[in-house]
Enzyme design. Structure first.
Site, short mmCIF file in Angstrom:
data_model
loop_
_atom_site.label_atom_id
_atom_site.label_comp_id
_atom_site.label_asym_id
_atom_site.label_seq_id
_atom_site.Cartn_x
_atom_site.Cartn_y
_atom_site.Cartn_z
CE LYS A 1 -3.09 -8.30 -4.66
NZ LYS A 1 -3.58 -7.29 -3.71
CB CYS B 1 10.51 -0.56 3.05
SG CYS B 1 11.23 0.01 1.52
CD GLU C 1 -5.68 -5.91 0.13
OE1 GLU C 1 -4.93 -6.03 -0.86
OE2 GLU C 1 -5.43 -6.41 1.25
CG PHE D 1 -0.31 0.46 2.50
CD1 PHE D 1 -0.16 1.82 2.77
CD2 PHE D 1 0.15 -0.45 3.43
CE1 PHE D 1 0.45 2.25 3.95
CE2 PHE D 1 0.76 -0.05 4.60
CZ PHE D 1 0.92 1.31 4.86
CB SER E 1 4.49 -7.41 5.81
OG SER E 1 3.61 -8.40 5.34
CD GLU F 1 8.15 -2.85 8.57
OE1 GLU F 1 7.55 -3.92 8.37
OE2 GLU F 1 8.63 -2.15 7.65
P1 NAD Z 1 1.30 -6.63 3.06
O1 NAD Z 1 2.32 -7.71 3.13
O2 NAD Z 1 0.21 -6.63 4.04
O3 NAD Z 1 0.59 -6.64 1.60
C1 NAD Z 1 1.33 -6.62 0.41
C2 NAD Z 1 0.54 -7.32 -0.68
O4 NAD Z 1 0.35 -8.69 -0.32
C3 NAD Z 1 -0.85 -6.74 -0.93
O5 NAD Z 1 -1.06 -6.66 -2.33
C4 NAD Z 1 -1.78 -7.74 -0.28
O6 NAD Z 1 -3.02 -7.84 -0.95
C5 NAD Z 1 -1.03 -9.05 -0.39
N1 NAD Z 1 -1.31 -9.96 0.73
C6 NAD Z 1 -1.59 -9.60 2.02
N2 NAD Z 1 -1.78 -10.70 2.76
C7 NAD Z 1 -1.60 -11.76 1.96
C8 NAD Z 1 -1.67 -13.18 2.16
N3 NAD Z 1 -1.94 -13.70 3.36
N4 NAD Z 1 -1.43 -13.98 1.11
C9 NAD Z 1 -1.14 -13.47 -0.10
N5 NAD Z 1 -1.08 -12.14 -0.35
C10 NAD Z 1 -1.30 -11.30 0.66
O7 NAD Z 1 2.13 -5.26 3.08
P2 NAD Z 1 1.56 -3.76 3.17
O8 NAD Z 1 1.01 -3.53 4.53
O9 NAD Z 1 0.71 -3.46 1.99
O10 NAD Z 1 2.91 -2.92 2.98
C11 NAD Z 1 3.75 -2.55 4.05
C12 NAD Z 1 4.93 -3.49 4.17
O11 NAD Z 1 5.67 -3.51 2.96
C13 NAD Z 1 5.92 -3.04 5.25
O12 NAD Z 1 6.36 -4.16 5.96
C14 NAD Z 1 7.07 -2.42 4.45
O13 NAD Z 1 8.31 -2.44 5.09
C15 NAD Z 1 7.05 -3.31 3.24
N6 NAD Z 1 7.70 -2.67 2.10
C16 NAD Z 1 8.91 -3.15 1.71
C17 NAD Z 1 9.58 -2.55 0.67
C18 NAD Z 1 10.92 -3.06 0.25
O14 NAD Z 1 11.41 -2.64 -0.80
N7 NAD Z 1 11.55 -3.93 0.99
C19 NAD Z 1 9.00 -1.45 0.01
C20 NAD Z 1 7.75 -1.00 0.42
C21 NAD Z 1 7.10 -1.62 1.47
#
Ligand code: NAD
Length: 491
Positions: A175, A283, A178, A151, A228, A384
């Protein structure tokens, strides 16, 4: 209220799924749209994979010089519509308008870099590896590639992958999160104006069901994930078990070390910007701030001052530096983590909980917060927070600070502030993280460099952006050739 469509096979299509989630403005809980969310999104993904598979045959044989032409047009369209897209980012994601514009700029830079694919894809040739025998390597596309995005950078992160994937001759399915699907809806209106084969680039909505379908589908050859750590690990394991190429960028807990010889004023400003920019939902946000030696009293005061001066509010309002966090759940999680830090023995120097912004009383606001002396053996130190919270940790030497940095299970970024070249050299060599900043607070690699997370911040081999992306989105084929004189017909 608009229910968002998918973009499949070059057309906007209604989802098979009737159930939806609200897309919400985090500054005031206004519902901006509804996004399909549920089991039947599986059928949408299957349709998208079918379209993307059909598009491949035509596209992979288009010369690479021609494959990058639509990217030049995309760059111009993105520049022309930056303000409009940035407004959407702020509306659904919460960050300030200036941050949203900057985010789009970083996305556009990836489109520009991917325009160099004709050179980046060039390969190697050895003449006469044995007498009369030549050997060379060519790069070929993988097939259907998919990206699952988080997000927090809805306008930038898909561009770490999308332009490289298609320039290399693949088709692509995105994708988006959401929570923030509107930004890419606008971007796909622009993609729709490009001269591309139908089905080459597709957008599908949804959550776990959509993602699992991509992870299991035999026609999907590569998965790029950002999110994450728990989900990144899951994506890597399930994708790899299904024989796919996977790059999965995860979460972070970024340490910053401030040496006594650092410039106090400049350092305090840069570090505060790193901790509080995007309300800490980056991140590459600094989180654990280690102050070394006898300057800690002065730097603490300077950081406190910089934090207090951040203006928090609705990101589209004039002069706002810090917006809300993404959901009410995130706000209460962050507030609970601040309380946890205190329970574990930290002193709360600045308390941003219970923030109320006039006119946006229902928003998910947390103001800048500072915890001092966070317990080194507690949980918070490794958690985090993903919110505007700074943890101050006094230490005695650079060695002690580097040991602390290297005890981190994550490895996205580590930064040092110093005026000593020797300190800088020691730190950049020994710190156990993939992105290093020296007198830099957010060590975000430019598009021509890989976004190099390590440890629990990354699962895979090749990162997003630049040459890594070209390698990720191609498979190498080695050819060994012999043309004996006696086999060659004479004309
Ligand atoms: P998230 O892991 O909750 O969601 C990311 C994506 O995964 C979304 O599209 C979501 O629909 C999907 N998803 C969520 N749960 C899932 C499941 N159980 N099975 C399959 N798909 C699933 O992450 P977020 O809250 O959207 O983003 C924040 C996180 O992203 C933080 O931890 C941040 O550090 C990390 N991030 C990392 C980087 C990097 O380059 N390392 C960059 C940006 C953000």
């Amino acid at each position: 209220m608009e229910v968002l469509k998918n973009y499949i096979d070059g057309r906007w299509m209604e989802s098979h799924e009737k159930a939806t989630l609200d897309v919400v403005n985090p500054a005031n809980q206004e519902v901006l749209a509804r996004v399909p969310f549920g089991k039947k999104t599986v059928s949408d993904v299957n349709d998208a994979v079918k379209a993307a598979t059909q598009a491949l045959g035509e596209w992979r044989n288009v010369p690479v010089m021609r494959r990058v032409q639509p990217l030049y047009k995309l760059k111009l369209l993105l520049e022309e519509h930056t303000q409009e897209i940035a407004r959407l980012i702020t509306l659904e994601c919460g960050k300030s308008f200036a941050e949203s514009v900057a985010e789009m700029q970083r996305g556009i830079e990836n489109v520009e870099t991917a325009c160099s694919t004709p050179i980046l894809m060039q390969s190697e040739f050895s003449e006469n590896i044995a007498s009369g025998i030549d050997e060379f390597m060519i790069r070929q596309p993988l097939g259907v590639c998919a990206c699952i995005a988080p997000f927090n950078f809805p306008g930038m992160i898909p561009f770490w992958f999308l332009p490289y994937a298609i320039a290399c001759g693949n088709s692509f399915i995105l994708k988006p999160s959401e929570k923030v699907p509107l930004t890419m809806m606008k971007v796909f209106e622009l993609i729709d104006q490009l001269d591309l084969p139908r089905g080459l680039i597709n957008l599908v909505h949804g959550g776990k069901e959509s993602v699992d379908t991509l992870l299991d589908h035999k026609e999907v050859k590569a998965i790029s994930f950002v999110g994450s750590t728990a989900i990144a690990r899951y994506i890597y394991q399930r994708g790899a078990a299904n024989g796919k190429r996977v790059q999965a960028q995860g979460g972070a807990k970024n340490p910053v070390v401030i040496m006594p010889d650092a410039d106090i004023e400049m350092t305090a400003k840069i570090v505060a910007d790193s901790v509080y920019g995007c309300a800490g939902q980056r991140c590459l946000a600094a989180s654990n701030i280690v102050t070394v030696g006898d300057s800690r009293g002065v730097i603490k005061e300077a950081l406190l001052e910089a934090a207090k001066n951040k203006t928090t509010g609705f990101g589209l309002d004039e002069g706002i530096e810090m917006g809300p966090v993404i959901t009410p759940g995130s706000k209460s999680r962050i507030e609970d983590l601040i309380a946890k830090g205190v329970d574990e023995g930290a002193k709360l120097l600045l308390d941003g909980r219970k923030a109320s912004i006039r006119g946006y009383e229902t928003g998910n606001f947390v103001k800048p917060s500072i915890l001092e002396n966070v317990a080194l053996d507690g949980e918070l130190i490794h958690t985090e927070i993903f919110g505007p919270v700074m943890s101050l940790l006094p230490m005695d030497s650079l060695d002690q600070a580097i040991d602390f940095v290297n005890g981190n299970t994550y490895g996205n970024m580590a930064c040092l502030f110093t005026s000593s070249g020797l300190n800088a050299r020691t730190f950049r060599s020994r710190a156990n993280a993939g992105n290093i900043g020296i007198n830099i607070g957010v060590a975000a690699p430019m598009a021509q460099f890989p976004f190099s997370g390590w440890n629990d911040s990354f699962f895979g081999d090749l990162h997003g952006q630049g040459r890594h992306a070209i390698e990720f989105f191609t498979q190498t084929k080695v050819v060994i050739e012999r043309w004996p004189k006696e086999w060659t017909r004479k004309f």
